[in-house]
Design a protein around this motif. Structure first.
Motif: not given
Length: 1022
Positions: A731-740, A792-795, A799-809
């Motif tokens: 969800x959009x609101x779960x993205x942190x500043x560094x994610x965005x 636990x809460x932020x993991x 993980x999803x942003x990390x995996x997605x970004x790596x995937x695209x790179x």
RNA sequence: GGGCGAUUAGCUCAGUUGGUUAGAGCGCUGCACUCACAUUGCAGAGGUCACUGGUUCAAAUCCAGUAUCGCCCACCA
């Protein structure tokens, strides 16, 4: 539960060899390289510039093929039906020359001892060995060619295309035979093209001698003096020429010199004055004689050619320059290109004095059988004996040599086949001028058009054994009726009468003719073969099976782009365009991309003969195929050739030894570090060959290897931290500043890389993704995500942003770095088989067939990027203070920031990261923050960062630093003030630019004030 | 001889249509190795943009000339 046991075994350094061995066979087995026409997709086709089978590939080939594979892999990911057509070129003369040389070195045999069939069989063996090696090198590089379609310019498919082309050109009378002066290679005994000739300066002589005048009348000169660097050619002289109008010509020369003198710069004047004086003197000394000789020529007077005692005419022709030498010139039409032209103009006989192997023939009379050099000595001696020799000058001569045999070229009269170029060349020019073919960079269109504009007929016959034998049969005896009867009903045979030779030329489209095809007569086949470029010119359509009407040809032709180097724009590119238009009625490609040339550290081209050539295999062994490819892409800019200093690598201690012009041609080199000796490519003696080989390498690939390793480790980090990964939309609101921030940057970078590759801007693409992956993804995102992965809460989101970004790179890099990206892709697929932020995607079974990333423009967010930039500025300031104050890395420090409230609001969400990234804790933000009594400080635009280090601070160092800073700022402020005080600037520059300068000044002034205030405090406290 | 290109940090190179204090990698200096990576991290020093003129409010960028280097083409009895 995914099997992640492999994670424990991931090495800290990327093992390029293992990845290459694993994935190339995998891709091949999956059939990813193979292409079939597919009406549901658009085709994207590249034909490889077929490497010559003369030898192994060099770094230039590596560059050429890397660039092709990058496009092919990207287009494949973009959903095109991609075909990369591989193959090799038989390279007629070059290959025959190397095989003959080997034959002689190893077995002391000549080709004549083997015979045509025997030699050709040997060359096929050579071809098989080198083709295998070349294709192997391409595979090692990761090239995704469709190997099932591999072609060879001499294979049956290409041979058929050659036959059909020759036949149709012959039928259209665009091919003819003629007796012409050619560049004769006496060693290989073949004509070579102009472009296969190179010039070398050698010391020689310039002999002046004279011929007696026959039927001398009173007052006439007894002799005519001429001069030459090749006296033996006098045996073939058929005239001596004098200018038809020496008076006017000489006056013209003098007038021209006077004009030049009037406008010449002072430093050129002395030379011009000398030249003018000489010309004026010549008018007195030579002109009367030249006029007399001209009149004698017009009267049809003759000279006696000494030694062979032949009468030759004195002729008037403009080729004789009255301002040079004696003003008279000997004419040897059969052995000099200019004399040949004179011979045609004056209808002179052409006396050939040479045998094909370079000895003199019967026309040379007493000199028959001698070599050229022996004959030269003998002729000079005889002329001296007869008192005809005048002076002999020493002179440096530019001597033509054959590129293939390295022996001197003799101009030689021989029967040759030509393609008429006027119409064909025009079609090729039109294709470029009306932009059906675009050459990139554009400046090379000039090279292309300039060459074609000459429309010189193309000599296509070579007196070789290795190549496409010309499909012409001769018959001197048959009548036209007999031919008509013999070939009745056949439209695959045409014949013309060759009036010059008084015989029939019979051409047949496909099947060879038998000796007795015309009853009662014997046909003999033309022995010559075709120029290699004749078959190369057909490459884009012959490889697809032309002239057969097949699906592949229809689907893949025209191809999408040609990628090649500039030295064959005229030889190859132009000829492909005209052949494609002639045979298929369509240009062979809309784009031609000309890539840079790789030079060595001295700016010289790499070549085997210079010893500075780098073998791609050595580069790949040391750095890996991925690094080589990325390194090559990174240097491929539009404007420039590239210098690549090369070194020897000591096989004993791996030390690098600089290559000098001296040591690079030695058979053995001594290592400066360990004193061990090693051999080079020049080693021939057994004692040299016994030494270990020192490869020629270049350190220029180190940065690319480091980059690959960085990526590998970032991937390793990601893989090790994806434990428990659960795919799902974020969800959009779960993205942190560094994610965005990273997603915004990722969208921009994706668009930039895609655009760059579409415009063949390889370096831009490589640089963009390099900077992003290293400086943004690794240095910031990965570092920041570490803390979130611990909780636990932020993991899950992390993980999803990390995996997605790596995937695209990975996908963005795959065309350049195929092996590493596949290796990681496969592992990532095991742990996180579904990836994505908003929409989820199943990972493709191979990154080769994964879709090319689409730039998610909705995620581009300038505000977030600006916010992040503020954070980065403050972080850098804190780190700088730490570093210059020598604070131990583990010691935590505190800092405060004086800034606008809005700025504080921007950075505060990222506050925790100062601890993990700089071991620093913020104590306060905002406009009310006061400078500590004693502080280290960094001043930014509208922002001041303070670190209160009370008793730890090195006050002296801070004072010096601040003084420097104040000085620098004062200069800048003064500069800006000056600019703004200039009425011209303020009035004429656009308002926006002026305002920008005003803002900048205000900013600098505030920075200066802040710095000064800190400096004062420091001084007070001291 | 004709054409094309280049000249920016010690080295190899980027630098969009002229417009903040000209960038990167390597090399160099200082600090730091349990925590993805020393093939690493953080920080720093280092440039009269070949030269001379010109255009412009403003030039690494546009124009002309000079020098040096490279490449291609042509030619030299």
């Amino acid at each position: 539960m995914a099997d992640d046991s492999f994670l424990n075994d991931l090495p800290k350094q990327y093992d390029h060899a293992a990845a290459q061995e694993k994935w190339y066979p995998f891709w091949e087995e999956q059939g990813y390289f193979h292409s079939e026409p597919n009406p549901d997709r658009k085709p994207y086709t590249i034909v490889i510039p077929p490497p010559n089978v003369t030898g192994a590939l060099h770094l230039g080939h590596a560059l050429n093929n890397t660039l092709q594979d990058i496009l092919i892999r990207q287009k494949r990911m973009q959903g095109f039906e991609t075909l990369w057509m591989p193959g090799t070129d038989h390279a007629g003369i070059a290959t025959q020359a190397v095989v003959e040389k080997r034959l002689f070195l190893d077995e002391k045999k000549t080709r004549h001892e083997l015979g045509r069939e025997g030699l050709v069989a040997r060359i096929w063996q050579w071809k098989d060995a080198y083709e295998k090696r070349i294709l192997g090198q391409l595979k090692e590089m990761g090239c995704s060619c469709d190997w099932q379609r591999t072609r060879f310019t001499l294979d049956p498919v290409c041979a058929r295309a050659v036959r059909h082309t020759f036949f149709s050109l012959f039928k259209e009378k665009l091919i003819y035979r003629g007796n012409r002066l050619v560049n004769w290679d006496t060693h290989l005994q073949t004509a070579v093209a102009d472009d296969e000739v190179f010039h070398e300066t050698v010391p020689g002589h310039f002999w002046h001698f004279r011929y007696p005048v026959i039927d001398l009348e009173p007052g006439e000169p007894t002799h005519v003096t001429i001069a030459t660097t090749r006296p033996e050619t006098m045996l073939g002289d058929t005239a001596v020429a004098v200018h038809p109008d020496p008076e006017t010509t000489l006056e013209g020369v003098i007038a021209g010199l006077k004009d030049r003198l009037a406008s010449a710069p002072a430093k050129e004047k002395p030379d011009l004055e000398k030249e003018l004086a000489a010309a004026e003197k010549r008018r007195e000394t030579h002109l009367p004689l030249l006029i007399q000789l001209r009149d004698m020529a017009k009267a049809g007077r003759k000279l006696m050619l000494p030694l062979v005692n032949r009468e030759i005419p004195l002729v008037a022709d403009e080729w004789a320059k009255p301002e040079l030498g004696s003003g008279c010139v000997k004419i040897t039409p059969a052995h000099d290109p200019n004399d040949y032209e004179v011979g045609l103009r004056c209808a002179l006989p052409m006396v050939n004095i040479l045998n094909p192997e370079g000895t003199l023939n019967a026309n040379a009379g007493p000199y028959e059988g001698m070599t050229i050099l022996d004959a030269r000595k003998a002729v000079v001696a005889s002329l001296e004996e007869q008192g005809l020799m005048m002076e002999v000058e020493d002179r440096i001569i530019e001597l033509a040599h054959s590129d293939r045999s390295k022996t001197p070229i003799e101009p030689y009269l021989a029967d040759q086949w030509f393609v008429k170029m006027d119409h064909l060349a025009q079609t090729a020019m039109d294709a470029v001028t009306d932009h059906r073919v675009r050459i990139i960079p554009e400046r090379y269109t000039k090279t292309y058009l300039d060459w074609l504009r000459e429309k010189r007929d193309w000599p296509v016959s070579r007196q070789l054994w290795w190549g496409h034998q010309i499909p012409i049969w001769y018959c001197a005896t048959a009548t036209e009726k007999e031919l008509e009867a013999a070939f009745a009903g056949r439209d695959d045979v045409v014949w013309y009468r060759d009036e010059e030779q008084d015989q029939w030329l019979i051409c047949v489209e496909e099947e060879d003719l038998a000796e007795d095809a015309v009853p009662g007569h014997t046909l003999t086949r033309e022995q010559d073969v075709l120029d290699t470029w004749f078959s190369s010119a057909l490459w884009p359509h012959s490889t697809l099976g032309w002239p057969e009407e097949n699906e592949a040809l229809k689907y893949y032709y025209p191809t999408s782009v040609l990628i090649t180097s500039r030295d064959i724009i005229s030889l190859w590119v132009a000829r492909m365009v005209l052949a494609g238009l002639h045979n298929c009625g369509e240009v062979p490609f809309p784009d031609v991309y000309i890539h840079p040339k790789i030079l060595d550290g001295y700016g010289e081209g790499m070549s085997k003969s210079k010893g500075n050539g780098v073998d791609p295999i050595d580069v790949m062994e040391k750095f890996g195929a991925d690094s080589m490819r990325f390194g090559l892409a990174y240097i491929t800019t539009e404007s420039q050739d590239v210098r690549m200093p090369v070194e020897f690598e000591c096989p004993h201690c791996q030390a690098l030894i600089e290559q000098t012009k001296k040591n690079r041609v030695q058979p053995r080199v001594k290592c400066k570090k360990c004193d061990g000796e090693f051999s080079t490519q020049w080693a021939e003696k057994p004692e040299d060959k016994a030494l270990p080989r020192g490869p020629v390498v270049s350190e220029r690939f180190e940065f690319a290897r480091n980059f690959c390793n960085k990526l590998w480790n970032a991937s390793r980090f990601a893989l090790m931290n994806l434990e428990g990964y659960v795919p799902g939309p974020v969800p959009e609101e779960d993205l942190t500043v560094e994610d965005r921030w990273i997603l915004s940057r990722l969208a921009t970078v994706t668009a930039q890389v895609t655009d760059a590759l579409a415009a063949y801007k390889y370096a831009d693409a490589a640089r963009t993704v390099y900077d992003f992956a290293w400086n943004e993804f690794c240095s910031f995102f990965v570092e920041m995500v570490k803390t979130r992965l611990q909780e636990e809460t932020s993991r899950p989101v992390a993980q999803r942003v990390l995996a997605h970004t790596l995937d695209t790179i990975l996908r963005l890099l795959h065309p350049m770095i195929p092996f590493l990206t596949e290796e990681v892709w496969q592992m990532l697929g095991k742990i996180a088989p579904q990836r994505g932020i908003a929409a989820l995607c199943d990972a493709a079974p191979s990154i080769m067939v994964a879709p090319w990333p689409e730039a998610d423009t909705e995620r581009q967010d300038d505000q977030i990027e600006a916010q992040f930039a503020c954070f980065q500025d403050v972080l850098k300031a804190v780190r700088e203070i730490r570093s210059r104050q020598n604070v131990p890395p583990k010691k935590e420090i505190e800092f405060s920031v004086r800034c606008e409230a809005s700025y504080a609001d921007l950075v505060r969400p990222l506050e925790p990261y100062f601890l993990s990234l700089a071991t620093a804790r913020a104590t306060g933000w905002g406009p009310e923050i006061a400078a500590p009594a004693l502080s280290a400080n960094v001043t930014l635009t509208g922002v001041e960062v303070f670190v209160d280090l009370a008793d730890l601070i090195d006050v002296e160092a801070e004072i010096t630093r601040k003084e420097d800073e104040v000085g620098k700022l004062e200069k800048l402020v003064a500069g800006k003030k000056g600019k703004l005080a200039n009425a011209n600037f303020v009035e004429r520059a656009p308002e926006a630019v002026v305002q920008k300068e005003r803002d900048a000044l205000a900013d600098l002034e505030s920075q200066l004030a802040a710095a000064q205030s800190v400096l004062e405090k420091l001084r007070d406290r001291k």
